[in-house]
Write a protein that holds these residues in place. Structure first.
Motif, PDB file in Angstrom:
ATOM      1  N   THR A  64      34.304  48.276  93.672  1.00  0.00           N
ATOM      2  CA  THR A  64      34.507  46.831  93.622  1.00  0.00           C
ATOM      3  C   THR A  64      33.650  46.151  92.559  1.00  0.00           C
ATOM      4  OG1 THR A  64      32.928  46.673  95.461  1.00  0.00           O
ATOM      5  CG2 THR A  64      35.260  46.615  96.014  1.00  0.00           C
ATOM      6  N   ASP A  65      32.496  46.731  92.224  1.00  0.00           N
ATOM      7  CA  ASP A  65      31.648  46.121  91.194  1.00  0.00           C
ATOM      8  C   ASP A  65      32.313  46.173  89.823  1.00  0.00           C
ATOM      9  OD1 ASP A  65      29.809  45.579  93.105  1.00  0.00           O
ATOM     10  OD2 ASP A  65      28.333  47.064  92.484  1.00  0.00           O
ATOM     11  N   VAL A  66      33.064  47.236  89.555  1.00  0.00           N
ATOM     12  CA  VAL A  66      33.789  47.328  88.287  1.00  0.00           C
ATOM     13  C   VAL A  66      34.888  46.270  88.245  1.00  0.00           C
ATOM     14  CG1 VAL A  66      35.147  48.811  86.771  1.00  0.00           C
ATOM     15  CG2 VAL A  66      33.321  49.796  88.142  1.00  0.00           C
ATOM     16  N   ILE A  67      35.592  46.122  89.348  1.00  0.00           N
ATOM     17  CA  ILE A  67      36.673  45.135  89.407  1.00  0.00           C
ATOM     18  C   ILE A  67      36.114  43.726  89.231  1.00  0.00           C
ATOM     19  CG2 ILE A  67      38.460  44.146  90.897  1.00  0.00           C
ATOM     20  CD1 ILE A  67      38.740  46.937  92.161  1.00  0.00           C
ATOM     21  N   ALA A  68      34.990  43.451  89.886  1.00  0.00           N
ATOM     22  CA  ALA A  68      34.374  42.125  89.764  1.00  0.00           C
ATOM     23  C   ALA A  68      33.965  41.850  88.320  1.00  0.00           C
ATOM     24  CB  ALA A  68      33.165  42.028  90.691  1.00  0.00           C
ATOM     25  N   PHE A  69      33.424  42.864  87.643  1.00  0.00           N
ATOM     26  CA  PHE A  69      33.031  42.694  86.243  1.00  0.00           C
ATOM     27  C   PHE A  69      34.259  42.457  85.368  1.00  0.00           C
ATOM     28  CE2 PHE A  69      32.245  44.890  82.098  1.00  0.00           C
ATOM     29  CZ  PHE A  69      31.413  43.919  81.554  1.00  0.00           C
ATOM     30  N   ALA A  70      35.314  43.232  85.611  1.00  0.00           N
ATOM     31  CA  ALA A  70      36.537  43.088  84.816  1.00  0.00           C
ATOM     32  C   ALA A  70      37.116  41.682  84.939  1.00  0.00           C
ATOM     33  CB  ALA A  70      37.570  44.128  85.255  1.00  0.00           C
ATOM     34  N   GLU A  71      36.982  41.101  86.125  1.00  0.00           N
ATOM     35  CA  GLU A  71      37.525  39.755  86.336  1.00  0.00           C
ATOM     36  C   GLU A  71      36.731  38.686  85.586  1.00  0.00           C
ATOM     37  OE1 GLU A  71      37.453  39.532  90.562  1.00  0.00           O
ATOM     38  OE2 GLU A  71      39.443  40.439  90.809  1.00  0.00           O
ATOM     39  N   GLN A  72      35.503  39.006  85.189  1.00  0.00           N
ATOM     40  CA  GLN A  72      34.669  38.029  84.481  1.00  0.00           C
ATOM     41  C   GLN A  72      34.833  38.090  82.967  1.00  0.00           C
ATOM     42  OE1 GLN A  72      30.468  37.688  86.027  1.00  0.00           O
ATOM     43  NE2 GLN A  72      31.083  39.475  87.209  1.00  0.00           N
ATOM     44  N   ILE A  73      35.443  39.167  82.476  1.00  0.00           N
ATOM     45  CA  ILE A  73      35.485  39.403  81.036  1.00  0.00           C
ATOM     46  C   ILE A  73      36.878  39.139  80.468  1.00  0.00           C
ATOM     47  CG2 ILE A  73      35.265  41.171  79.240  1.00  0.00           C
ATOM     48  CD1 ILE A  73      32.621  40.237  80.385  1.00  0.00           C
ATOM     49  N   GLU A  74      36.922  38.358  79.396  1.00  0.00           N
ATOM     50  CA  GLU A  74      38.150  38.159  78.628  1.00  0.00           C
ATOM     51  C   GLU A  74      37.961  38.849  77.283  1.00  0.00           C
ATOM     52  OE1 GLU A  74      41.060  36.842  79.107  1.00  0.00           O
ATOM     53  OE2 GLU A  74      40.807  35.983  81.106  1.00  0.00           O
ATOM     54  N   LEU A  75      38.833  39.781  76.980  1.00  0.00           N
ATOM     55  CA  LEU A  75      38.725  40.522  75.728  1.00  0.00           C
ATOM     56  C   LEU A  75      39.340  39.747  74.565  1.00  0.00           C
ATOM     57  CD1 LEU A  75      39.676  44.090  77.030  1.00  0.00           C
ATOM     58  CD2 LEU A  75      37.383  43.164  76.633  1.00  0.00           C
ATOM     59  N   ASP A  76      38.952  40.164  73.369  1.00  0.00           N
ATOM     60  CA  ASP A  76      39.522  39.630  72.121  1.00  0.00           C
ATOM     61  C   ASP A  76      39.278  38.139  71.948  1.00  0.00           C
ATOM     62  OD1 ASP A  76      40.500  42.185  71.495  1.00  0.00           O
ATOM     63  OD2 ASP A  76      42.268  41.850  72.739  1.00  0.00           O
ATOM     64  N   ARG A  77      38.141  37.703  72.402  1.00  0.00           N
ATOM     65  CA  ARG A  77      37.625  36.374  72.102  1.00  0.00           C
ATOM     66  C   ARG A  77      36.111  36.536  72.053  1.00  0.00           C
ATOM     67  NH1 ARG A  77      39.118  32.418  76.924  1.00  0.00           N
ATOM     68  NH2 ARG A  77      41.197  33.111  76.287  1.00  0.00           N
ATOM     69  N   PRO A  78      35.357  35.585  71.520  1.00  0.00           N
ATOM     70  CA  PRO A  78      33.903  35.785  71.429  1.00  0.00           C
ATOM     71  C   PRO A  78      33.319  36.341  72.720  1.00  0.00           C
ATOM     72  CG  PRO A  78      34.505  33.758  70.337  1.00  0.00           C
ATOM     73  CD  PRO A  78      35.770  34.285  70.971  1.00  0.00           C
ATOM     74  N   GLY A  79      32.548  37.425  72.581  1.00  0.00           N
ATOM     75  CA  GLY A  79      32.078  38.157  73.747  1.00  0.00           C
ATOM     76  C   GLY A  79      31.070  37.399  74.593  1.00  0.00           C
ATOM     77  N   ASP A  80      31.184  37.568  75.897  1.00  0.00           N
ATOM     78  CA  ASP A  80      30.251  36.967  76.851  1.00  0.00           C
ATOM     79  C   ASP A  80      29.077  37.930  77.016  1.00  0.00           C
ATOM     80  OD1 ASP A  80      28.886  35.816  78.920  1.00  0.00           O
ATOM     81  OD2 ASP A  80      30.596  35.672  80.286  1.00  0.00           O
ATOM     82  N   LEU A  81      28.139  37.856  76.080  1.00  0.00           N
ATOM     83  CA  LEU A  81      27.045  38.821  76.032  1.00  0.00           C
ATOM     84  C   LEU A  81      26.157  38.737  77.265  1.00  0.00           C
ATOM     85  CD1 LEU A  81      25.781  41.041  74.326  1.00  0.00           C
ATOM     86  CD2 LEU A  81      24.418  39.294  73.159  1.00  0.00           C
ATOM     87  N   ALA A  82      25.917  37.539  77.767  1.00  0.00           N
ATOM     88  CA  ALA A  82      25.039  37.385  78.931  1.00  0.00           C
ATOM     89  C   ALA A  82      25.603  38.117  80.149  1.00  0.00           C
ATOM     90  CB  ALA A  82      24.844  35.901  79.244  1.00  0.00           C
ATOM     91  N   THR A  83      26.905  37.970  80.395  1.00  0.00           N
ATOM     92  CA  THR A  83      27.534  38.637  81.538  1.00  0.00           C
ATOM     93  C   THR A  83      27.517  40.150  81.365  1.00  0.00           C
ATOM     94  OG1 THR A  83      28.959  36.745  82.020  1.00  0.00           O
ATOM     95  CG2 THR A  83      29.693  38.891  82.826  1.00  0.00           C
ATOM     96  N   VAL A  84      27.787  40.608  80.153  1.00  0.00           N
ATOM     97  CA  VAL A  84      27.807  42.046  79.884  1.00  0.00           C
ATOM     98  C   VAL A  84      26.424  42.657  80.085  1.00  0.00           C
ATOM     99  CG1 VAL A  84      28.035  43.758  78.040  1.00  0.00           C
ATOM    100  CG2 VAL A  84      29.806  42.022  78.361  1.00  0.00           C
ATOM    101  N   LEU A  85      25.394  41.989  79.587  1.00  0.00           N
ATOM    102  CA  LEU A  85      24.041  42.533  79.731  1.00  0.00           C
ATOM    103  C   LEU A  85      23.578  42.493  81.182  1.00  0.00           C
ATOM    104  CD1 LEU A  85      22.251  41.129  76.547  1.00  0.00           C
ATOM    105  CD2 LEU A  85      23.225  43.404  76.931  1.00  0.00           C
ATOM    106  N   ALA A  86      24.014  41.484  81.930  1.00  0.00           N
ATOM    107  CA  ALA A  86      23.682  41.438  83.353  1.00  0.00           C
ATOM    108  C   ALA A  86      24.296  42.634  84.069  1.00  0.00           C
ATOM    109  CB  ALA A  86      24.180  40.129  83.967  1.00  0.00           C
ATOM    110  N   PHE A  87      25.537  42.949  83.731  1.00  0.00           N
ATOM    111  CA  PHE A  87      26.207  44.112  84.322  1.00  0.00           C
ATOM    112  C   PHE A  87      25.523  45.406  83.886  1.00  0.00           C
ATOM    113  CE2 PHE A  87      29.395  47.506  83.769  1.00  0.00           C
ATOM    114  CZ  PHE A  87      29.836  47.642  85.080  1.00  0.00           C
ATOM    115  N   ALA A  88      25.213  45.514  82.596  1.00  0.00           N
ATOM    116  CA  ALA A  88      24.588  46.729  82.069  1.00  0.00           C
ATOM    117  C   ALA A  88      23.236  46.987  82.720  1.00  0.00           C
ATOM    118  CB  ALA A  88      24.434  46.628  80.553  1.00  0.00           C
ATOM    119  N   SER A  89      22.488  45.928  82.997  1.00  0.00           N
ATOM    120  CA  SER A  89      21.166  46.096  83.605  1.00  0.00           C
ATOM    121  C   SER A  89      21.260  46.595  85.036  1.00  0.00           C
ATOM    122  CB  SER A  89      20.394  44.773  83.567  1.00  0.00           C
ATOM    123  OG  SER A  89      20.977  43.815  84.438  1.00  0.00           O
ATOM    124  N   GLU A  90      22.450  46.466  85.653  1.00  0.00           N
ATOM    125  CA  GLU A  90      22.646  46.932  87.017  1.00  0.00           C
ATOM    126  C   GLU A  90      23.108  48.381  87.078  1.00  0.00           C
ATOM    127  OE1 GLU A  90      21.985  45.395  89.912  1.00  0.00           O
ATOM    128  OE2 GLU A  90      21.034  43.853  88.686  1.00  0.00           O
TER     129      GLU A  90
END
Length: 356
Positions: free
Chosen positions: A237-263
């Motif tokens: 479910t954590d992968v699904i939750a992350f996928a729902e927060q990310i929109e591809l092919d537009r300026p990247g949401d670096l803060a959300t990605v790094l929060a996920f990566a740190s987990e």
């Protein structure tokens, strides 16, 4: 379960593996109108209230026999493992399935660990009456294979003692059992020491168990214990939750990605990396950018699946970094790669949104 099926040589095309809750969710998404559930429940915005509603709706859908023909056409039989951890509505779902398909449940009431999640069916009155016992293991095969037959037999005897309502004394346990008494003095040190115990078997693994509802504790232990990784739920479910927060092919949401990566990976300093990216973008830094910093800038610029994969891999390659939730990261990377042009689609990977 999946690893056991793989070791037994069962092809993945021959079975569908899921938690009962995950299966219920997918079934309701397939028949939303027939189930009558509020579609907003299926988005899992509030899992604490949404999952009970999902289980209730799934039990009602099955009880109404609305999809019996679909079930018969889709499955040959049902096997439910760890049945002692089923709640009342999950038990109802399985009973309805059993009226349509050959069904076997496997469980041991002495191994129940999720009673904090609500009422469970009575083992003798509810479970055994619906699924008459077919047999009980009396030989400790797992421990025999580990060359510890005596320990396995002690466990069986301890189980019988506890089932009879009596107590066991760990001071009389065999040498395979070491009891570390926590007395409030340096308990954290004792925990850490216990977590670093090596397996007596060459190449063997060590299982570190924490309370099932304390996910933060589990992940902290895995993060702080060299070589430790977490065991994830089947539905990821954590992968699904992350996928729902990310929109591809537009300026990247670096803060959300790094929060996920740190987990999932150690050594990810979100604040420091965000600051370095900002400085590098202003071209106000003479210090040469690291691979992770360059990857972060590239992803922030493009927001593409390809650059996001490169960022995850760069963070994982940082000196001293270690991925302690590998199944989460690998599934995420696999899903992102499936988004690349020309990549074969995989229905088992979570969807990442793409800007139109």
């Amino acid at each position: 379960m999946r690893s056991r099926l793989e070791r037994a040589g069962v092809p993945s095309s021959s079975y569908r593996l899921a938690t009962l809750d995950g299966w219920a969710l997918r079934t309701l998404k397939t028949f939303p109108r027939r189930s009558g559930i509020d579609p907003r429940r299926l988005e899992l915005v509030n899992p604490r209230t949404d999952y009970p509603a999902i289980k209730h709706a799934a039990a009602a859908l099955l009880g109404g026999k609305h999809i019996n023909d679909v079930l018969e056409a889709s499955y040959g039989r049902v096997i439910v493992d760890e049945y002692q951890d089923c709640g009342l509505e999950q038990h109802g779902m399985v009973c309805h399935l059993a009226s349509v398909l050959p069904t076997v449940v496997l469980g041991d009431p002495m191994q129940e660990i999720f009673s904090f999640n609500g009422a469970h069916p009575d083992w003798e009155g509810d479970v055994c009456s619906a699924f008459p016992p077919a047999g009980e293991l009396s030989t400790p095969w797992r421990w025999i294979r580990a060359d510890a037959r005596g320990f396995g037999e002690w466990l069986l005897e301890a189980r019988r003692t506890l089932m009879a309502g009596n107590q066991i004394d760990l001071r009389d346990a065999p040498p395979e059992v070491e009891w570390v008494q926590l007395d409030g003095i340096e308990d954290d040190t004792k925990h850490r020491k216990a977590c670093t115990v090596r397996s007596p078997q060459a190449g063997g693994d060590v299982l570190i168990m924490a309370a099932g509802n304390q996910k933060d504790v589990q992940r902290r232990i895995a993060r702080e214990t060299p070589g430790a990784v977490t065991v994830e739920n089947v539905d990821l479910t954590d992968v699904i939750a992350f996928a729902e927060q990310i929109e591809l092919d537009r300026p990247g949401d670096l803060a959300t990605v790094l929060a996920f990566a740190s987990e999932v990976t150690t050594g990810v300093n979100r604040a420091e990396l965000m600051n370095r990216v900002a400085v590098l973008e202003r071209q106000a830094e003479r210090k040469v950018a690291t691979g992770a910093e360059l990857a972060a800038i590239a992803y922030k610029t493009t927001g593409s699946a390809e650059d996001l994969v490169k960022l995850f891999l760069a963070l994982e390659s940082n000196p001293g970094a270690r991925t302690f939730r590998p199944e989460i990261l690998r599934t995420c990377i696999q899903a992102l790669r499936s988004c690349l042009q020309g990549a074969p689609a995989r229905s088992s990977t979570p969807p990442f949104g793409s800007a139109s």
